[in-house]
Design an enzyme around this catalytic site. Structure first.
Site, mmCIF file in Angstrom:
data_model
loop_
_atom_site.group_PDB
_atom_site.id
_atom_site.type_symbol
_atom_site.label_atom_id
_atom_site.label_comp_id
_atom_site.label_asym_id
_atom_site.label_seq_id
_atom_site.Cartn_x
_atom_site.Cartn_y
_atom_site.Cartn_z
ATOM 1 C CE LYS A 39 1.395 -20.062 -3.655
ATOM 2 N NZ LYS A 39 0.357 -19.462 -2.810
ATOM 3 C CB SER A 114 -1.534 -16.831 -5.135
ATOM 4 O OG SER A 114 -1.146 -17.369 -3.891
ATOM 5 C CB SER A 139 -3.273 -18.297 -1.747
ATOM 6 O OG SER A 139 -3.218 -17.062 -2.368
HETATM 7 N N1 GLN Z 1 -6.027 -12.984 -3.177
HETATM 8 C C1 GLN Z 1 -5.407 -12.591 -1.981
HETATM 9 C C2 GLN Z 1 -4.337 -11.571 -2.246
HETATM 10 O O1 GLN Z 1 -4.117 -11.273 -3.375
HETATM 11 C C3 GLN Z 1 -4.860 -13.775 -1.228
HETATM 12 C C4 GLN Z 1 -3.597 -14.292 -1.793
HETATM 13 C C5 GLN Z 1 -2.888 -15.290 -0.894
HETATM 14 O O2 GLN Z 1 -3.473 -15.880 0.016
HETATM 15 N N2 GLN Z 1 -1.600 -15.428 -1.127
HETATM 16 O O3 GLN Z 1 -3.730 -11.058 -1.373
#
Ligand code: GLN
Length: 437
Positions: A39, A114, A139
């Site tokens: 990632k 994400s 995410s």
């Molecule tokens: N959707 C969540 C956020 O926007 C989690 C994102 C993540 O785990 N990086 O914060």
């Protein structure tokens, strides 16, 4: 040239170029023969790292994240970087200035975020592949569920965050994705464990998690949290998840209902804490030390604002503003400190549940992957609400695995298994049994 061949060449060049003494020999080690994608918020020496943001454009880390070093040491080839929501700010991987990844099951739908690129590649790679990913509030689980792969978010502190570009430090966890439970367990076994470079890692060495895959379910107590099956959960999704829970029961597990009473308030607690921490983390991007730079004109303030205005996307700016507000003198007690107190209650919910059961089973996401035209109609807060089932375990720092549990109208549904801190073994046991049927 095939993608795998060019990846191998790049990896070999990087090894020579970087004198990676710690790197293992390709072809030897537990991940030999595997391509590992990373990632884009994890550093790989010599490969650009943007964390999905224009503000880091041009930044090439001079070092490997510990998780990457450990994969190399086990003979893996580092394939390249995968796309993500900017700094992890998103649930659909549409908050990016780069290309938006498409769901391999339906190109008109999102991958989830994400870690969208990681999940899409894991689902579609036609070669041995595992992905390194990261979760702050869901995410890994979300895109794993939407793309139909196994996603592992370990206990907070189980995997080193050395080389991770932070989102929210009290929540960030490095984890992994794979097509099968066995490969996911193998990857976690490689990357987990204490690291002298990250003082927040848990001291205990990592076990070989693969030994739990294939263990029977006799005596395993599975809890069904009633708050996770309520309003807003697509009945088709709930149905697939129930079928999976029944299967666990038929394989020897004892299923009972439990309650996580603070589920409803976990979402607001998560977003206040995550944004407060994100707004401080993003302060370091000033256009001076690394990443995007602008013409050196005007005073520091003008320079700083012009680079940040150009470099951050809309969602990052929203979070800087909201997070700064939540931390301001006068509002701190009302928002940030209150959110921390709610977090303590959420942790208490999980601790209580794990006195009664070993593993919790719930839908990972309330719906299947939405279409891009549906996402375009959502307000920011509706994006946040999609995380309603994943933020609580992330706030509590407990480990979780999203495992595919069937299809709904041609789209994958994920079952979310959660366990007490450091009990990843139970998750692999349950997920492995489910996968084997
Ligand atoms: N959707 C969540 C956020 O926007 C989690 C994102 C993540 O785990 N990086 O914060």
């Amino acid at each position: 040239m095939k993608v795998t061949d060019s990846a191998r060449l790049l990896d070999e060049r990087l090894r020579v170029f970087n004198h990676l003494e710690e790197a293992g020999e390709p072809g030897k080690g537990r991940l030999s023969g595997y391509y590992v994608s990373v990632k884009d918020n994890l550093c790989v020496r010599g490969m650009p790292a943007t964390a999905g943001s224009k503000i880091l454009e041009g930044y090439v880390p001079p070092f490997d994240a510990t998780a990457v070093t450990r994969c190399r040491a086990e003979g893996a080839y580092i394939l390249g970087k995968t796309t993500m929501d900017e700094f992890g700010f998103g649930t659909f991987n549409v908050n990016t200035p780069y290309k938006v990844p498409l769901n391999p099951h339906d190109a008109e739908r999102c991958t989830g975020g994400s870690s969208g690129g990681a999940a899409a590649l894991t689902a579609s790679a036609g070669f041995p592949h595992v992905a390194l990913a990261e979760s702050t509030g869901g995410s890994i689980s979300c895109p794993a569920a939407f793309c139909g792969v196994v996603g592992v978010t370990p206990t907070y502190g189980r995997v080193s965050r050395w080389g991770l570009i932070d989102y929210a430090n009290s929540l960030d966890k490095v984890g992994c994705m794979a097509k099968t439970v066995g490969e996911a367990a193998l990857t976690l076994s490689v990357i987990a464990g204490p690291d002298a470079y990250d003082s927040t890692t848990i001291r205990e060495p990592a076990p070989d998690y693969t030994t739990y895959v294939g263990e029977g379910l006799e005596g395993l107590r599975v809890g069904v949290p009633r708050e996770y099956y309520g309003e807003g959960v697509d009945p088709g999704v709930a149905d697939r998840v129930w079928t999976a829970v029944k299967r666990l029961e038929s394989l020897g597990a004892a299923v009972q209902e439990v309650s996580l009473p603070h589920t409803g308030v976990s979402l607001s607690s998560y977003y206040v804490i995550a944004m407060a921490e994100a707004s401080t983390n993003l302060a370091r991007y000033s256009g001076l030390r690394h990443g995007l730079q602008g013409p050196l004109e005007g005073g520091f303030d003008e320079y700083f604002s012009s680079v940040r205005s150009a470099g951050f996307g809309e969602e990052a700016k929203r979070r800087i503003i909201l997070g700064t507000y939540a931390r301001m003198a006068g509002y701190r007690d009302a928002y940030y400190l209150k959110a921390l107190r709610v977090r303590t209650l959420v942790i208490g919910d999980f601790k209580q549940a794990f006195r009664e059961v070993d593993v919790l089973a719930a839908p990972t996401m309330p719906v299947v992957a939405p279409r891009f035209d549906e996402i375009a109609l959502l307000e920011p807060v509706q994006h946040y609400m999609m995380d309603v089932l994943t933020v609580a375990p992330n706030l509590a720092g407990v480990p979780m695995v999203s495992v595919p549990c069937g299809m709904l109208d041609g789209l994958p549904v994920g079952l979310h298994l959660m366990a007490d801190h450091m009990r990843e073994d139970l998750l692999f046991r349950a997920a492995g049994a489910l996968e084997a049927g």
